[in-house]
Write a protein that holds these residues in place. Structure first.
Motif, PDB file in Angstrom:
ATOM      1  N   LEU A  27       0.821  -1.213   0.000  1.00  0.00           N
ATOM      2  CA  LEU A  27       0.000   0.000   0.000  1.00  0.00           C
ATOM      3  C   LEU A  27       0.858   1.267   0.000  1.00  0.00           C
ATOM      4  CD1 LEU A  27      -2.824  -1.142   2.438  1.00  0.00           C
ATOM      5  CD2 LEU A  27      -2.929  -0.954  -0.062  1.00  0.00           C
ATOM      6  N   GLY A  30       2.785   1.428  -3.336  1.00  0.00           N
ATOM      7  CA  GLY A  30       1.999   1.918  -4.468  1.00  0.00           C
ATOM      8  C   GLY A  30       1.764   3.419  -4.413  1.00  0.00           C
ATOM      9  N   LEU A  31       1.543   3.924  -3.198  1.00  0.00           N
ATOM     10  CA  LEU A  31       1.345   5.362  -3.056  1.00  0.00           C
ATOM     11  C   LEU A  31       2.609   6.129  -3.430  1.00  0.00           C
ATOM     12  CD1 LEU A  31      -0.456   7.709  -2.171  1.00  0.00           C
ATOM     13  CD2 LEU A  31       0.342   7.333   0.187  1.00  0.00           C
ATOM     14  N   TRP A  34       3.020   6.125  -7.175  1.00  0.00           N
ATOM     15  CA  TRP A  34       2.105   7.076  -7.810  1.00  0.00           C
ATOM     16  C   TRP A  34       2.630   8.510  -7.686  1.00  0.00           C
ATOM     17  CZ3 TRP A  34      -0.898  10.817  -5.093  1.00  0.00           C
ATOM     18  CH2 TRP A  34      -1.778  11.540  -5.902  1.00  0.00           C
ATOM     19  N   VAL A 107      -0.153  -5.473  -5.120  1.00  0.00           N
ATOM     20  CA  VAL A 107      -0.936  -4.444  -4.421  1.00  0.00           C
ATOM     21  C   VAL A 107      -0.481  -3.049  -4.838  1.00  0.00           C
ATOM     22  CG1 VAL A 107      -1.468  -3.476  -2.153  1.00  0.00           C
ATOM     23  CG2 VAL A 107      -1.451  -5.950  -2.475  1.00  0.00           C
ATOM     24  N   ALA A 108       0.825  -2.856  -4.926  1.00  0.00           N
ATOM     25  CA  ALA A 108       1.346  -1.537  -5.310  1.00  0.00           C
ATOM     26  C   ALA A 108       0.931  -1.171  -6.728  1.00  0.00           C
ATOM     27  CB  ALA A 108       2.870  -1.529  -5.177  1.00  0.00           C
ATOM     28  N   TRP A 110      -1.712  -2.271  -8.379  1.00  0.00           N
ATOM     29  CA  TRP A 110      -3.154  -2.004  -8.394  1.00  0.00           C
ATOM     30  C   TRP A 110      -3.477  -0.629  -7.807  1.00  0.00           C
ATOM     31  CZ3 TRP A 110      -6.285  -1.163  -4.113  1.00  0.00           C
ATOM     32  CH2 TRP A 110      -7.655  -1.053  -4.395  1.00  0.00           C
ATOM     33  N   LEU A 111      -2.868  -0.298  -6.657  1.00  0.00           N
ATOM     34  CA  LEU A 111      -3.175   0.979  -6.009  1.00  0.00           C
ATOM     35  C   LEU A 111      -2.657   2.153  -6.835  1.00  0.00           C
ATOM     36  CD1 LEU A 111      -4.243   2.563  -3.584  1.00  0.00           C
ATOM     37  CD2 LEU A 111      -1.997   2.276  -2.507  1.00  0.00           C
ATOM     38  N   GLY A 112      -1.418   2.058  -7.321  1.00  0.00           N
ATOM     39  CA  GLY A 112      -0.837   3.169  -8.064  1.00  0.00           C
ATOM     40  C   GLY A 112      -1.595   3.510  -9.331  1.00  0.00           C
ATOM     41  N   GLN A 114      -4.815   2.869  -9.823  1.00  0.00           N
ATOM     42  CA  GLN A 114      -6.198   3.215  -9.521  1.00  0.00           C
ATOM     43  C   GLN A 114      -6.354   4.681  -9.131  1.00  0.00           C
ATOM     44  OE1 GLN A 114      -9.085   1.446  -9.769  1.00  0.00           O
ATOM     45  NE2 GLN A 114      -7.858  -0.147 -10.766  1.00  0.00           N
ATOM     46  N   ILE A 115      -5.315   5.241  -8.542  1.00  0.00           N
ATOM     47  CA  ILE A 115      -5.404   6.642  -8.114  1.00  0.00           C
ATOM     48  C   ILE A 115      -5.488   7.544  -9.352  1.00  0.00           C
ATOM     49  CG2 ILE A 115      -4.259   8.495  -6.853  1.00  0.00           C
ATOM     50  CD1 ILE A 115      -2.914   6.410  -5.125  1.00  0.00           C
TER      51      ILE A 115
END
Length: 228
Positions: A27, A30-31, A34, A107-108, A110-112, A114-115
């Protein structure tokens, strides 16, 4: 590695928690990706959104940032597990860190991506002709799909965290000075040889057995003449 591979129930629970903790690290990974990865500039035309540059560097930059961050994340996870879990070192810990790092990569990714994706899709539908906007970062060299409809298959840049974890942990194990990898299982070292008696090793004192030497040790000077 140590042959004592089967941990007790508490050890299995700790191994599972380690893998989940490493996976949850995806998490913040990924942030961070991004924040660092640039967006790809687009321009809206009558035929839809097109690239402003023919070969934008942002695609390569996004992949490069992910690989760099992923390798660093995996290596740090391996070092942390090795340092703070010294009593659980071994194959089970290696598998937990590596599999957890692979999951963190997914996870990284997917999160990166999606933002900002919802805003980007709205712009694709409503942006005026001639307006410019950015496409959120994504990985071009990544693949995640189901093989034969049920077998998960992952490849590309998304594997970087797991690769970093596996390599770092293997190097730590290879350079470890502990045969079992676990310091608390090391046998007690053999006692050192007793120190030799310096008086025995050096032999008799040069003045030993000599009258003059005995008198010197007693603090007396030899008399050359006796009084009558």
């Amino acid at each position: 590695m140590s042959e004592q591979e089967t941990p007790p129930r508490s050890g299995r629970r700790g191994t599972l928690l380690l893998g989940l903790a490493v996976a949850a690290g995806g998490l913040p990974l990924g942030l961070l990706w991004w924040l660092l990865a640039p967006t790809v500039p687009l321009r809206m035309t009558d035929d839809g959104a097109v690239l402003i540059e023919a070969q934008p560097e942002q695609f390569i930059a996004a992949d490069g940032w992910f690989v760099l961050l992923g390798l660093s994340f995996g290596a740090l996870a391996a070092v942390a597990a090795w340092t703070f879990g010294s009593r659980r070192r071994g194959t089970a810990q290696l598998m937990a860190v590596t599999v957890g790092a692979f999951a963190a990569g997914l996870v990284a990714w997917w999160l990166g991506r999606q933002i900002g994706l919802d805003a980007y899709e709205r712009l694709l539908d409503s942006a005026a002709v001639g307006s410019e906007f950015g496409k959120p970062a994504d990985l071009r060299s990544a693949d995640a799909r189901l093989l034969w409809g049920f077998l998960p298959m992952v490849g590309g840049d998304v594997l970087a965290p797991g690769l970093g974890a596996a390599v770092a942990y293997t190097l730590l194990a290879g350079w470890s000075r502990h045969e079992t990898l676990r310091p608390h299982e090391e046998p007690e070292p053999d006692p050192p040889w007793p120190a030799a008696d310096p008086s025995v090793a050096s032999g008799p004192h040069p003045d030993q057995g000599s009258g003059h030497g005995a008198e010197r040790r007693a603090g007396l000077r030899p008399r050359l003449f006796r009084r009558r």
